[in-house]
Design an enzyme around this catalytic site. Structure first.
Site, short mmCIF file in Angstrom:
data_model
loop_
_atom_site.label_atom_id
_atom_site.label_comp_id
_atom_site.label_asym_id
_atom_site.label_seq_id
_atom_site.Cartn_x
_atom_site.Cartn_y
_atom_site.Cartn_z
N ASN A 206 60.97 55.71 63.68
CA ASN A 206 62.03 56.59 63.14
C ASN A 206 63.19 55.72 62.67
O ASN A 206 63.64 54.82 63.41
CB ASN A 206 62.53 57.54 64.23
CG ASN A 206 63.80 58.27 63.80
OD1 ASN A 206 63.74 59.19 63.00
ND2 ASN A 206 64.95 57.83 64.32
N GLU A 207 63.66 55.97 61.49
CA GLU A 207 64.81 55.23 60.93
C GLU A 207 64.69 53.74 61.28
O GLU A 207 65.62 53.13 61.84
CB GLU A 207 66.14 55.85 61.40
CG GLU A 207 66.29 57.28 60.92
CD GLU A 207 67.69 57.87 60.96
OE1 GLU A 207 68.60 57.27 61.56
OE2 GLU A 207 67.87 58.96 60.37
N TYR A 274 71.41 64.14 55.62
CA TYR A 274 72.34 65.05 56.28
C TYR A 274 73.47 65.40 55.31
O TYR A 274 73.94 64.55 54.56
CB TYR A 274 72.95 64.40 57.52
CG TYR A 274 71.99 64.33 58.70
CD1 TYR A 274 71.81 65.43 59.53
CD2 TYR A 274 71.26 63.18 58.97
CE1 TYR A 274 70.93 65.38 60.61
CE2 TYR A 274 70.37 63.12 60.05
CZ TYR A 274 70.22 64.24 60.86
OH TYR A 274 69.36 64.19 61.92
N GLU A 331 64.50 65.21 58.88
CA GLU A 331 65.86 65.39 59.42
C GLU A 331 66.75 65.85 58.29
O GLU A 331 66.98 65.10 57.33
CB GLU A 331 66.39 64.09 60.05
CG GLU A 331 65.72 63.76 61.37
CD GLU A 331 66.36 62.61 62.13
OE1 GLU A 331 67.60 62.43 62.04
OE2 GLU A 331 65.62 61.88 62.81
O1 AHR Z 1 69.57 63.79 64.59
C1 AHR Z 1 70.42 62.84 65.13
C2 AHR Z 1 70.05 61.43 64.73
O2 AHR Z 1 70.21 61.28 63.36
C3 AHR Z 1 68.61 61.02 64.95
O3 AHR Z 1 68.38 60.60 66.24
C4 AHR Z 1 68.43 59.90 64.00
O4 AHR Z 1 67.11 59.77 63.55
C5 AHR Z 1 69.40 60.23 62.87
O5 AHR Z 1 70.21 59.16 62.55
#
Ligand code: AHR
Length: 527
Positions: A206-207, A274, A331
């Site tokens: 992840n990331e 996001y 996400e």
């Molecule tokens: O959703 C919160 C965080 O955001 C997650 O853990 C990460 O993958 C992202 O940076």
């Protein structure tokens, strides 16, 4: 099929071809553009809107798992084991198709063996990413899979690449999915589950460009290839491996992964984006009590999702023209400052009508890109970021975002219906963005569903929709709106924003005519 962007392009062309000449003969641009939109819905597309677009994310973060799904045995709510059943029932109602776990950043410091066996013997660890709190590992592999079974959803497990090993991941897959006898399956039996769990969705890191190891794209794609070889397919459990993809506009990461991995041993690749109301990670803006300026900026930032998907898809098309590899937006959501007085590491934020409008818009974008976007996950399910559900001890409330998922669930696994949209602008402070967005589908019973969002905080829009090759007679609908985009549901007043029957749609000849209220989400069913 990048409808949202092409809609925007169409809208621009429409403005140039039709509105400018009208302006030159003295008609008011604002009078026309503020009030009318037109949509054409066509039949004949082959794509399906995967139900997995409506996925959710539950990380060991703040009160997402502990105090969210998994509660203290003494809490006076109905539970199975320590899983809260009011939460489970609410999520079943909106048919969540998958749940991603255990992270997020947490996944790359999670060692699965710490979370199996006798709970009293499980080692504790520090959750270094999220508040430095002690993780007691009482919620582990078996508890997660029990939760998925209760929810009736598919598990999506994120494996540890950052601080784990190839063998650790390989063993976890064997523990979960092997249906024969081995030391690991004997251990699974000893822990109460003789049968394999048959987990399919499998994240490889992840990331990895950030909290998951700070790797370069070249290094990660090599690591992916190595990990993927040893994450084996077993009988009835072919893995759908999902590579760690880029964030936002990191097109180099996508290009490198597609070039080095391609469609070999990769079912999907992720994208994280996001919506920050201010666009600034150091001061993201509050979740409540904001004004129209902050609202407009939030929406403007949200609409970039379409641009990112369109451009990442174009890169994927170069290496995977047959669209075998899924783009997995695992996400997404609004990320604000935390609620005052709460632990900054817990990412707890309220949820307003603004969040619902963001959710409706993003889901329309995903639907309209369903040829490439096959899966997504809102961040996160309970008590973290743009949540569906908030809890306070035994109290629970459903957020405005929850109701959007309720209204949009009709699109799950339905046939995609392409739309063309001409929308007026929503104007604020000399800036403009497209006021209306929409998506449409036809379900197995032949019902047509259209979901519409009017982002304009002040003006309603009359929407006239024409259908090509589609028959219908009656229309019913639901609407989600409120007096202000900043309105919220609270534990004292949990039903301020809730979906209600919509009476503003009617058949006029062959056309569907809708009066779309300002700042609203409308879901229509045509029979
Ligand atoms: O959703 C919160 C965080 O955001 C997650 O853990 C990460 O993958 C992202 O940076």
């Amino acid at each position: 099929m990048s409808i949202q962007l092409s809609n925007y392009t169409i809208m621009r062309k429409f403005t140039l071809l039709f509105l400018l000449p009208l302006l030159t003969v003295g008609l008011s641009f604002s009078g026309f553009s503020q009030s009318s939109a037109s949509i054409t819905v066509s039949n004949g597309a082959k794509d399906t809107i995967s139900r997995h677009i409506y996925g959710q994310f539950a990380e060991h973060l703040g009160r997402g798992i502990y105090g969210g799904f998994w509660v203290d045995p003494s809490l006076p709510v109905k539970k199975q084991d320590r899983i809260r059943l009011d939460v489970v029932n609410a999520l079943k109602k909106i048919k969540i198709p998958n749940l991603r776990w255990p992270g997020g950043c947490f996944a790359d410091e999670y060692h699965w063996r710490d979370g199996i066996g006798d709970r009293s013997q499980r080692p504790k660890m520090i959750n270094t990413n999220w508040g430095g709190v002690v993780e007691d590992n009482s919620f582990g592999t078996h508890e997660f899979l029990e939760l998925c079974q209760l929810l009736g959803c598919e598990p999506y497990v994120s494996g540890n690449v950052g601080s784990g090993t190839v063998q650790e991941m390989s063993n976890w897959v064997e523990y979960l999915n092997f249906d024969g006898e081995s030391p690991l399956t004997n251990l699974r039996t000893k822990n109460g589950h003789p049968k394999p769990f048959n987990v399919h969705f499998w994240g490889v890191g992840n990331e990895s460009w950030g909290c998951g190891g700070n790797m370069t794209a070249e290094h990660y794609s090599d690591e992916y290839r190595r990990y993927a070889v040893f994450a084996k397919d077993y009988n009835n459990a072919k893995l759908k491996k999902i590579a760690c993809g880029p964030s936002d506009q990191d097109y180099n990461w996508m290009e490198t992964c597609m070039k080095n991995i391609g469609s070999r041993n990769m079912w999907g690749i992720s994208l994280h984006y996001y919506t920050l109301p201010t666009g600034n990670w150091n001061d993201k803006g509050p979740a409540t009590g904001f004004g129209e300026k902050e609202y407009f900026n939030t929406i403007s930032n949200t609409l970039r999702m379409d641009e990112f998907i369109t451009k990442h898809s174009a890169i994927m098309d170069k290496y995977d023209p047959n669209k075998k590899v899924a783009l997995v937006v695992d996400e997404w959501g609004v990320w604000t400052n935390v609620e005052p007085g709460t632990n900054p590491g817990f990412l707890f934020q309220q949820n307003s009508l603004r969040d619902a409008l963001v959710a409706g818009t993003n889901l329309n974008i995903f639907n309209n890109h369903c040829d490439r976007v096959k899966m997504a996950a809102l961040a996160q399910c309970i008590n973290v970021l743009q949540a569906l559900i908030l809890t306070d001890k035994e109290k629970m409330l459903l957020t405005p975002t929850y109701y959007v998922f309720d209204m949009y669930k009709v699109h799950q696994d339905a046939q995609y219906l392409p739309i063309k949209l001409n929308t007026p602008d929503y104007e604020f402070d000399g800036k403009k963005l497209p006021a209306v967005n929409a998506s449409a589908s036809r379900d197995a019973a032949g019902k047509i569903h259209i979901t519409l969002v009017n982002l304009d905080a002040r003006n309603s829009v009359n929407v006239s929709t024409e259908f090509k090759g589609l028959q219908w007679n009656t229309v019913t609908g639901q609407v989600l709106t409120s007096a202000s985009v900043a309105d919220i549901n609270t534990f004292e007043k949990p039903n301020t924003i809730i979906n209600k029957r919509f009476t503003g749609a009617r058949k006029n000849g062959d056309k569907l005519v809708v009066n779309l209220p300002s700042k609203s989400i409308v879901s229509l069913e045509l029979n």
